[in-house]
Motif scaffolding. Sequence first.
Motif, PDB file in Angstrom:
ATOM      1  N   LEU A 505       0.834  -1.199   0.000  1.00 57.68           N
ATOM      2  CA  LEU A 505       0.000   0.000   0.000  1.00 57.68           C
ATOM      3  C   LEU A 505       0.866   1.245   0.000  1.00 57.68           C
ATOM      4  O   LEU A 505       1.803   1.359   0.797  1.00 57.68           O
ATOM      5  CB  LEU A 505      -0.907   0.004   1.238  1.00 57.68           C
ATOM      6  CG  LEU A 505      -1.717   1.285   1.498  1.00 57.68           C
ATOM      7  CD1 LEU A 505      -2.746   1.497   0.388  1.00 57.68           C
ATOM      8  CD2 LEU A 505      -2.376   1.232   2.870  1.00 57.68           C
ATOM      9  N   LEU A 506       0.573   2.182  -0.892  1.00 56.52           N
ATOM     10  CA  LEU A 506       1.210   3.492  -0.868  1.00 56.52           C
ATOM     11  C   LEU A 506       0.316   4.436  -0.071  1.00 56.52           C
ATOM     12  O   LEU A 506      -0.814   4.735  -0.473  1.00 56.52           O
ATOM     13  CB  LEU A 506       1.420   4.034  -2.281  1.00 56.52           C
ATOM     14  CG  LEU A 506       2.324   3.217  -3.206  1.00 56.52           C
ATOM     15  CD1 LEU A 506       2.553   3.955  -4.522  1.00 56.52           C
ATOM     16  CD2 LEU A 506       3.651   2.890  -2.548  1.00 56.52           C
ATOM     17  N   LEU A 541      -7.161   9.551   7.168  1.00 51.30           N
ATOM     18  CA  LEU A 541      -7.064   8.816   8.429  1.00 51.30           C
ATOM     19  C   LEU A 541      -8.418   8.342   8.924  1.00 51.30           C
ATOM     20  O   LEU A 541      -8.512   7.360   9.676  1.00 51.30           O
ATOM     21  CB  LEU A 541      -6.389   9.693   9.495  1.00 51.30           C
ATOM     22  CG  LEU A 541      -4.946  10.124   9.199  1.00 51.30           C
ATOM     23  CD1 LEU A 541      -4.347  10.846  10.407  1.00 51.30           C
ATOM     24  CD2 LEU A 541      -4.076   8.935   8.822  1.00 51.30           C
ATOM     25  N   ALA A 542      -9.485   9.009   8.503  1.00 47.28           N
ATOM     26  CA  ALA A 542     -10.819   8.617   8.950  1.00 47.28           C
ATOM     27  C   ALA A 542     -11.257   7.288   8.334  1.00 47.28           C
ATOM     28  O   ALA A 542     -12.085   6.571   8.901  1.00 47.28           O
ATOM     29  CB  ALA A 542     -11.834   9.709   8.605  1.00 47.28           C
ATOM     30  N   THR A 543     -10.716   6.960   7.159  1.00 48.16           N
ATOM     31  CA  THR A 543     -11.110   5.720   6.471  1.00 48.16           C
ATOM     32  C   THR A 543      -9.936   4.765   6.283  1.00 48.16           C
ATOM     33  O   THR A 543      -9.970   3.892   5.438  1.00 48.16           O
ATOM     34  CB  THR A 543     -11.713   6.050   5.095  1.00 48.16           C
ATOM     35  OG1 THR A 543     -10.722   6.746   4.307  1.00 48.16           O
ATOM     36  CG2 THR A 543     -12.941   6.916   5.219  1.00 48.16           C
ATOM     37  N   VAL A 544      -8.875   4.950   7.078  1.00 51.27           N
ATOM     38  CA  VAL A 544      -7.660   4.177   6.878  1.00 51.27           C
ATOM     39  C   VAL A 544      -7.907   2.677   7.051  1.00 51.27           C
ATOM     40  O   VAL A 544      -7.294   1.849   6.350  1.00 51.27           O
ATOM     41  CB  VAL A 544      -6.542   4.665   7.818  1.00 51.27           C
ATOM     42  CG1 VAL A 544      -6.889   4.390   9.267  1.00 51.27           C
ATOM     43  CG2 VAL A 544      -5.216   4.022   7.457  1.00 51.27           C
ATOM     44  N   THR A 545      -8.798   2.293   7.964  1.00 52.75           N
ATOM     45  CA  THR A 545      -9.050   0.866   8.169  1.00 52.75           C
ATOM     46  C   THR A 545      -9.618   0.230   6.913  1.00 52.75           C
ATOM     47  O   THR A 545      -9.209  -0.873   6.513  1.00 52.75           O
ATOM     48  CB  THR A 545     -10.025   0.671   9.337  1.00 52.75           C
ATOM     49  OG1 THR A 545      -9.449   1.225  10.531  1.00 52.75           O
ATOM     50  CG2 THR A 545     -10.314  -0.815   9.571  1.00 52.75           C
ATOM     51  N   GLU A 546     -10.551   0.905   6.276  1.00 58.76           N
ATOM     52  CA  GLU A 546     -11.140   0.391   5.038  1.00 58.76           C
ATOM     53  C   GLU A 546     -10.108   0.336   3.915  1.00 58.76           C
ATOM     54  O   GLU A 546     -10.049  -0.637   3.150  1.00 58.76           O
ATOM     55  CB  GLU A 546     -12.311   1.273   4.627  1.00 58.76           C
ATOM     56  CG  GLU A 546     -13.018   0.795   3.367  1.00 58.76           C
ATOM     57  CD  GLU A 546     -14.177   1.703   2.982  1.00 58.76           C
ATOM     58  OE1 GLU A 546     -14.692   1.542   1.858  1.00 58.76           O
ATOM     59  OE2 GLU A 546     -14.550   2.583   3.795  1.00 58.76           O
ATOM     60  N   ILE A 547      -9.266   1.370   3.846  1.00 55.30           N
ATOM     61  CA  ILE A 547      -8.225   1.412   2.818  1.00 55.30           C
ATOM     62  C   ILE A 547      -7.268   0.230   2.975  1.00 55.30           C
ATOM     63  O   ILE A 547      -6.917  -0.441   2.005  1.00 55.30           O
ATOM     64  CB  ILE A 547      -7.461   2.752   2.887  1.00 55.30           C
ATOM     65  CG1 ILE A 547      -8.363   3.906   2.452  1.00 55.30           C
ATOM     66  CG2 ILE A 547      -6.202   2.694   2.018  1.00 55.30           C
ATOM     67  CD1 ILE A 547      -7.757   5.276   2.683  1.00 55.30           C
ATOM     68  N   VAL A 548      -6.858  -0.021   4.195  1.00 57.08           N
ATOM     69  CA  VAL A 548      -5.933  -1.129   4.452  1.00 57.08           C
ATOM     70  C   VAL A 548      -6.588  -2.462   4.110  1.00 57.08           C
ATOM     71  O   VAL A 548      -5.967  -3.347   3.500  1.00 57.08           O
ATOM     72  CB  VAL A 548      -5.458  -1.108   5.913  1.00 57.08           C
ATOM     73  CG1 VAL A 548      -4.711  -2.396   6.255  1.00 57.08           C
ATOM     74  CG2 VAL A 548      -4.575   0.098   6.165  1.00 57.08           C
ATOM     75  N   GLU A 550      -8.953  -3.098   1.939  1.00 57.52           N
ATOM     76  CA  GLU A 550      -9.100  -3.251   0.491  1.00 57.52           C
ATOM     77  C   GLU A 550      -7.762  -3.466  -0.202  1.00 57.52           C
ATOM     78  O   GLU A 550      -7.708  -4.042  -1.293  1.00 57.52           O
ATOM     79  CB  GLU A 550      -9.793  -2.018  -0.089  1.00 57.52           C
ATOM     80  CG  GLU A 550     -11.249  -1.882   0.317  1.00 57.52           C
ATOM     81  CD  GLU A 550     -11.902  -0.630  -0.225  1.00 57.52           C
ATOM     82  OE1 GLU A 550     -11.169   0.210  -0.786  1.00 57.52           O
ATOM     83  OE2 GLU A 550     -13.134  -0.489  -0.074  1.00 57.52           O
ATOM     84  N   SER A 551      -6.671  -3.010   0.429  1.00 52.96           N
ATOM     85  CA  SER A 551      -5.348  -3.161  -0.205  1.00 52.96           C
ATOM     86  C   SER A 551      -4.837  -4.596  -0.160  1.00 52.96           C
ATOM     87  O   SER A 551      -3.948  -4.972  -0.929  1.00 52.96           O
ATOM     88  CB  SER A 551      -4.334  -2.250   0.480  1.00 52.96           C
ATOM     89  OG  SER A 551      -4.039  -2.717   1.795  1.00 52.96           O
ATOM     90  N   GLU A 552      -5.367  -5.411   0.737  1.00 53.91           N
ATOM     91  CA  GLU A 552      -4.979  -6.816   0.873  1.00 53.91           C
ATOM     92  C   GLU A 552      -3.486  -6.995   1.102  1.00 53.91           C
ATOM     93  O   GLU A 552      -2.833  -7.860   0.517  1.00 53.91           O
ATOM     94  CB  GLU A 552      -5.395  -7.614  -0.372  1.00 53.91           C
ATOM     95  CG  GLU A 552      -6.887  -7.608  -0.645  1.00 53.91           C
ATOM     96  CD  GLU A 552      -7.228  -8.368  -1.918  1.00 53.91           C
ATOM     97  OE1 GLU A 552      -6.577  -8.121  -2.951  1.00 53.91           O
ATOM     98  OE2 GLU A 552      -8.129  -9.224  -1.858  1.00 53.91           O
ATOM     99  N   THR A 553      -2.916  -6.153   1.973  1.00 52.97           N
ATOM    100  CA  THR A 553      -1.493  -6.263   2.275  1.00 52.97           C
ATOM    101  C   THR A 553      -1.249  -5.842   3.711  1.00 52.97           C
ATOM    102  O   THR A 553      -2.090  -5.151   4.327  1.00 52.97           O
ATOM    103  CB  THR A 553      -0.649  -5.387   1.330  1.00 52.97           C
ATOM    104  OG1 THR A 553       0.737  -5.574   1.620  1.00 52.97           O
ATOM    105  CG2 THR A 553      -1.004  -3.911   1.487  1.00 52.97           C
ATOM    106  N   ARG A 577      -0.709   1.360  11.638  1.00 53.94           N
ATOM    107  CA  ARG A 577      -0.482   0.213  12.508  1.00 53.94           C
ATOM    108  C   ARG A 577      -1.799  -0.216  13.175  1.00 53.94           C
ATOM    109  O   ARG A 577      -2.088  -1.410  13.282  1.00 53.94           O
ATOM    110  CB  ARG A 577       0.564   0.561  13.571  1.00 53.94           C
ATOM    111  CG  ARG A 577       1.970   0.799  13.024  1.00 53.94           C
ATOM    112  CD  ARG A 577       2.993   0.755  14.151  1.00 53.94           C
ATOM    113  NE  ARG A 577       4.290   1.267  13.754  1.00 53.94           N
ATOM    114  CZ  ARG A 577       5.196   0.608  13.044  1.00 53.94           C
ATOM    115  NH1 ARG A 577       4.921  -0.606  12.616  1.00 53.94           N
ATOM    116  NH2 ARG A 577       6.366   1.151  12.751  1.00 53.94           N
ATOM    117  N   ALA A 578      -2.579   0.763  13.587  1.00 63.53           N
ATOM    118  CA  ALA A 578      -3.853   0.444  14.221  1.00 63.53           C
ATOM    119  C   ALA A 578      -4.817  -0.238  13.257  1.00 63.53           C
ATOM    120  O   ALA A 578      -5.670  -1.040  13.672  1.00 63.53           O
ATOM    121  CB  ALA A 578      -4.493   1.716  14.781  1.00 63.53           C
ATOM    122  N   ALA A 579      -4.650   0.044  11.951  1.00 65.21           N
ATOM    123  CA  ALA A 579      -5.547  -0.529  10.940  1.00 65.21           C
ATOM    124  C   ALA A 579      -5.103  -1.915  10.490  1.00 65.21           C
ATOM    125  O   ALA A 579      -5.784  -2.541   9.668  1.00 65.21           O
ATOM    126  CB  ALA A 579      -5.631   0.398   9.747  1.00 65.21           C
ATOM    127  N   GLY A 580      -3.965  -2.394  10.979  1.00 64.66           N
ATOM    128  CA  GLY A 580      -3.535  -3.742  10.636  1.00 64.66           C
ATOM    129  C   GLY A 580      -2.258  -3.831   9.817  1.00 64.66           C
ATOM    130  O   GLY A 580      -1.806  -4.932   9.486  1.00 64.66           O
TER     131      GLY A 580
END
Length: 626
Positions: A505-506, A541-548, A550-553, A577-580
């Motif tokens: 993920l970039l 940052l508000a949607t970082v969990t969803e972004i991570v 969907e990135s599958e990485t 880090r909090a998003a995984g």
Amino acid sequence: MSPASQTEEAARDHAAWQQAVAAVLAKARKVDVSELPADPEHLLDTVTYDGVTVTPLYTRRDETAEAPLPGVFPFVRGRDAHRDVNRGWLVSAAFGADESDAKKINEAVLDGLDNGVSAIWLSVGGNGLSADALDVALGGVLLDLAPLTLDAGADTAAAAESLYALIDARAAAGDGVTDRAAITVALGASPLTDRFSGAAGVDAATAVALAGAAAGRAETVRAVTVDGTAFHNAGASDAEELGAAVAAGLEYLRALADSGVAVADALGQIEFRFAATDDQFQTIAKFRAGRQLWARVAQVLGAPEAGGAPQHAVTSAAMMSQRDPWVNMLRTTLAAFGAGVGGADSVTVLPFDAALPEGSVETSKSFAARIARNTQLLLLEESNLGRVLDPGAGSWYVEDLTEQVAAKAWEFVQQIETAGGYTAALDSGVVADRIAATRAQRDSDIAHRTTAVTGVNEFPNLGEAPLADGPSPLEGVARYGAAFEALRDRSDRFLAERGHRPKVLLAALGPVAEHNGRTTFAANLLASGGIEAVNPGTLDLATVTEIVRESETTIAVLCGTDKRYGTDGVPAVDALRAAGIETVLLAGPEKTFADAQGADRPDGFLTARIDAVSALTGLLDTLGAK
């Protein structure tokens, strides 16, 4: 104006130019002009693997004495003063590799001759053409018009015997052989360089016997080929290739002399084969220097007029890439240009797919061979490069480079001679160790991307199809892009197993204008290792969990400006880090996070001069690419 006044004016002009250079460099380096040396232009010097210094500008101050004309000792400007300028160098093509059907080989040879080939390089023996079938393979070939080089390995003696019988039979029958002296043949015996490369071939005693017999033939036959490409393919620099080849040539001369062959006749039994690379000026200088070196050997032996040995150029196998192989067409064009301008007598261009396993591209072998042949024909017939002998002569840069390469190569010859001669230097490791050191330095430069291999470690095409299964035809060659291409192979296997490539993920910070430079850099770097860069745009940052998700990485690379890192860097690291995200890397220098500690700090830093092979290997390991 008097000569003294001209000298003074030239000195003033040079001083003014130096001041201008100093002003530009001081501004670029953000220092005061007084902090630069008196000759600031030398800060722009580059040093080759041979230790040759290339300066940014050459002027009359670098002028050397004019070399003798072509065809005259020391043959720097060419060995043949009467080369047909309408023909130029000989367009050589290889035939018969992995083909045993003599009729098919003959069809290919005749087709090549009909379409611009003017010299034949014929494989004989092994699993290919039988030496007994030479008459069929060469049917309809006028040997007085098309010089022939044999590549027969261990079957060289049998191939020579068969060829002689063919020529004698044609002469007796009056079948196209009217002037035997016009027939030019290279038997290709190369035991000394075969010993270095491990290739199968005849022994030295057989080569000497072949040379003795060839010296008595009415045709122009050279029995021995000093194959410098053996050293080049192992990683040698230009001067190392030349030096090792000249040392091998010296050993042949000693063996021929011991067998009773006169010096001039012995010199007449040797030709050289060298690699031509896409560094056009280095290649030009290399072939010029090679002739100068061998002429010096002939001079020392008392036969300077016999020191003009033929040179067969082959475009470098080491520079050929498997990835984005179409770029190989550009590489071989530059190589053929350099070899031709440098005075090679014949040039063979490797097909653009020479490094690829069979079936990797959807083109035919005939297409690849045609492009390789036409590369030379365009240079000769449309660019007219063959119409001037040694067009680089008088260039201050070319002349200086030639002299420096020759000097470095001669130093290597002396090192080998000090070790007891070529064979002793092979046995003691002098040659192999020197070449291995150069190879390691080049590999390091490529891994750190200070040396670019287009389509491999720079501007890779991650969307190209995976390679076909099977070995590379250039197995064993120290190809420049091999380390990166091995990473791409891992990515291909991952793709085959999972349906997608390894991903990173970039995490872009700030507007596009800020992060574009580093997102482009990171995507290019990752692609060179077969890793797909997932770029969803500026990180929210508000949607970082969803972004991570969907990135599958589990790996992310922060991309932004140094200033943006100072304000948004730590919050972004913590959010990722909090998003995984388990591994957070930063596109930029470590100093931008100098104050961050513990989990707030990125796990690694990606800059333009990292060991990319090592970094990408680690990422693929983490991502599970076998």
